[in-house]
Design an enzyme around this catalytic site. Structure first.
Site, PDB file in Angstrom:
ATOM      1  CG  ASP A 132      -1.926  18.323  -2.878  1.00 42.20           C
ATOM      2  OD1 ASP A 132      -1.307  17.416  -3.469  1.00 42.20           O
ATOM      3  OD2 ASP A 132      -1.356  19.356  -2.472  1.00 42.20           O
ATOM      4  CB  ALA A 169      -1.635   1.462  -3.440  1.00 42.09           C
TER       5      ALA A 169
END
Length: 209
Positions: free
Chosen positions: A75, A17
């Site tokens: 990432d 989130a």
């Protein structure tokens, strides 16, 4: 020439989130309609890469194929000089609870404590320099891709400070500041973070002109 995103729906390939909130805020000025992989019920692919680029592309392609939409994956991770760049690509793994530790999910305080413990083992004069890396990868359903890399240097601080941000933000003091990422107003963090650095490169290629 790299394909442009245009005014389209974009899958943010994350179930985190905090990441979704940051990335959506960065994309908001460009009229991109964001939906997360979590909201679409897409499975999380196993991150088998050994670099940030490999893992970002793996996640982006998996989401793009599953949703048949362009997908953006992030990432990112913390690398500590005195730990030879660890945790690096395994940043999130250091926060993973084991089956015998009870509730599933990630324990970021535990992860931050692991880093602090390893630094303390090297003595009071240990080099606490570190950096955050971020790779943003875009993939289209037909396999086309684009990659953007960002970085911000700083120092590892203990104990953790601040309640904003996520992950290792409470222990990361960006270069030239005396507060952690978790103490910075989100808008201020967005201007200087590793994600902002990568995003500026994405904007220059995807939206400029």
């Amino acid at each position: 020439m790299t394909r442009k995103l245009g005014n389209t729906r974009l899958v943010i390939a994350t179930h985190n989130a905090g990441k979704l909130k940051e990335i959506s805020a960065l994309l908001a000025p460009f009229g991109i309609d964001c939906v997360s992989a979590g909201e679409l019920g897409l499975p999380e692919p196993e991150e088998t890469g050994t670099t940030f680029v490999e893992n970002a592309l793996l996640k982006a392609h998996a989401a793009a194929r599953a949703a048949n939409l362009p997908a953006l994956a992030d990432d990112s991770g913390l690398s500590v000089v005195a730990l030879d760049g660890r945790p690096g690509v395994y940043t999130a793994d250091w926060a993973e609870r084991q089956w015998f530790e009870g509730a599933k999910g990630r324990d970021w305080f535990m992860a931050m404590g692991k880093v602090e413990g390893l630094l303390c083992e090297q003595g009071e004069d240990v080099d606490r320099s570190c950096w955050f890396s971020c790779v943003l990868a875009i993939a289209w359903p037909d396999g086309e891709e684009a990659v953007y890399e960002g970085r911000v240097n700083g120092a590892f601080s203990w104990p953790p400070r601040g309640k904003m941000g996520f992950g290792y933000d409470p222990v990361f003091v960006p270069q030239g500041r005396d507060v952690t990422f978790a103490q910075l107003d989100p808008e201020e963090k967005h201007k200087i973070s590793h994600r902002a650095d990568a995003f500026a490169k994405l904007v220059a290629e995807q939206f400029a002109g």
